[in-house]
Write a protein that holds these residues in place. Sequence first.
Motif, short mmCIF file in Angstrom:
data_model
loop_
_atom_site.label_atom_id
_atom_site.label_comp_id
_atom_site.label_asym_id
_atom_site.label_seq_id
_atom_site.Cartn_x
_atom_site.Cartn_y
_atom_site.Cartn_z
N UNK A 6 0.83 -1.20 0.00
CA UNK A 6 0.00 0.00 0.00
C UNK A 6 0.87 1.25 0.00
N UNK A 7 0.31 2.28 -0.59
CA UNK A 7 1.01 3.57 -0.65
C UNK A 7 1.27 4.12 0.75
N UNK A 8 0.41 3.79 1.69
CA UNK A 8 0.54 4.29 3.06
C UNK A 8 1.89 3.91 3.66
N UNK A 9 2.46 2.81 3.25
CA UNK A 9 3.75 2.39 3.79
C UNK A 9 4.86 3.37 3.39
N UNK A 10 4.69 4.09 2.30
CA UNK A 10 5.70 5.03 1.82
C UNK A 10 5.58 6.41 2.46
N UNK A 11 4.45 6.72 3.08
CA UNK A 11 4.20 8.06 3.59
C UNK A 11 5.28 8.53 4.59
N UNK A 48 20.49 15.09 -0.75
CA UNK A 48 21.09 13.75 -0.69
C UNK A 48 20.44 12.90 0.39
N UNK A 49 20.17 13.51 1.54
CA UNK A 49 19.49 12.77 2.61
C UNK A 49 18.09 12.35 2.17
N UNK A 50 17.40 13.23 1.46
CA UNK A 50 16.06 12.89 0.97
C UNK A 50 16.13 11.71 0.01
N UNK A 51 17.11 11.73 -0.86
CA UNK A 51 17.27 10.61 -1.80
C UNK A 51 17.55 9.32 -1.04
N UNK A 52 18.36 9.42 0.00
CA UNK A 52 18.66 8.23 0.81
C UNK A 52 17.43 7.70 1.52
N UNK A 53 16.61 8.59 2.06
CA UNK A 53 15.39 8.18 2.76
C UNK A 53 14.42 7.53 1.78
N UNK A 54 14.25 8.15 0.61
CA UNK A 54 13.34 7.57 -0.39
C UNK A 54 13.86 6.22 -0.89
N UNK A 55 15.16 6.14 -1.11
CA UNK A 55 15.74 4.87 -1.54
C UNK A 55 15.56 3.79 -0.48
N UNK A 56 15.68 4.18 0.77
CA UNK A 56 15.48 3.26 1.87
C UNK A 56 14.04 2.73 1.88
N UNK A 57 13.10 3.65 1.71
CA UNK A 57 11.70 3.25 1.69
C UNK A 57 11.38 2.35 0.51
N UNK A 58 11.96 2.68 -0.63
CA UNK A 58 11.73 1.86 -1.81
C UNK A 58 12.32 0.47 -1.62
N UNK A 59 13.52 0.42 -1.05
CA UNK A 59 14.16 -0.88 -0.82
C UNK A 59 13.35 -1.70 0.20
N UNK A 60 12.80 -1.03 1.17
CA UNK A 60 12.06 -1.73 2.23
C UNK A 60 10.71 -2.23 1.72
N UNK A 61 9.98 -1.39 1.00
CA UNK A 61 8.61 -1.75 0.63
C UNK A 61 8.40 -1.98 -0.86
N UNK A 62 9.29 -1.49 -1.66
CA UNK A 62 9.09 -1.62 -3.09
C UNK A 62 9.84 -2.80 -3.67
N UNK A 63 11.12 -2.61 -3.82
CA UNK A 63 11.93 -3.61 -4.47
C UNK A 63 12.53 -4.61 -3.48
N UNK A 64 12.68 -4.20 -2.25
CA UNK A 64 13.34 -5.02 -1.24
C UNK A 64 12.89 -6.47 -1.21
N UNK A 65 11.60 -6.77 -1.08
CA UNK A 65 11.16 -8.16 -1.01
C UNK A 65 11.51 -8.97 -2.26
N UNK A 66 11.56 -8.34 -3.43
CA UNK A 66 11.87 -9.08 -4.66
C UNK A 66 13.34 -9.45 -4.75
N UNK A 67 14.20 -8.71 -4.04
CA UNK A 67 15.62 -9.02 -4.07
C UNK A 67 16.01 -10.11 -3.09
#
Length: 168
Positions: free
Chosen positions: A2-7, A128-147
């Motif tokens: 869900x999108x809510x996980x990224x908020x 740069x910190x914002x990019x790191x936070x977004x990348x972290x969220x993506x890795x955790x909820x987006x792509x993370x499980x597929x890797x």
Amino acid sequence: MAFAAYIPYILAAVGTVYAGAAANANAKAQSQQMKNDALTARRVAGAREEQQRRTNRQRLAAQRATVAQTGFDPNTGSLAMLQVESAGNAELDALTTRYSGELQSLSLENGAATVRASGRNQQTSGFLNAAGVLGSGYARYGMGPRLMPESAQASFRQSELIAQKGGY
């Protein structure tokens, strides 16, 4: 997922960008004030230099008048050399006054440049910190499980279900 996980990640990223932009804006304002102070220091030094020259002219005139009252010729011999030396010292005093104002002004201008650079660095750090936070969220909820390996994916899904039900 869900999108809510990224908020929380999005809000954290926006916060770091905003903090960096605010720090940069503050640095720009402080830098401008320092530049204004540098200009004021330069003007004050110029005024002090002129005041020093006026005072020196009056002092040299009084010296010439005193010598003339004694009956000596102030334009010959050691009296003339004394007047030349006094005039040279008076000019050196005026130039020293200007020089000290210039040094103060340059110091303020250098400080302003340092503050501006610091503000730009803080803004860049925010991005740069914002990019790191977004990348972290993506890795955790987006792509993370597929890797993850298949066995870890099952464990990850199970922990996600427990978290959604309010466990842990």
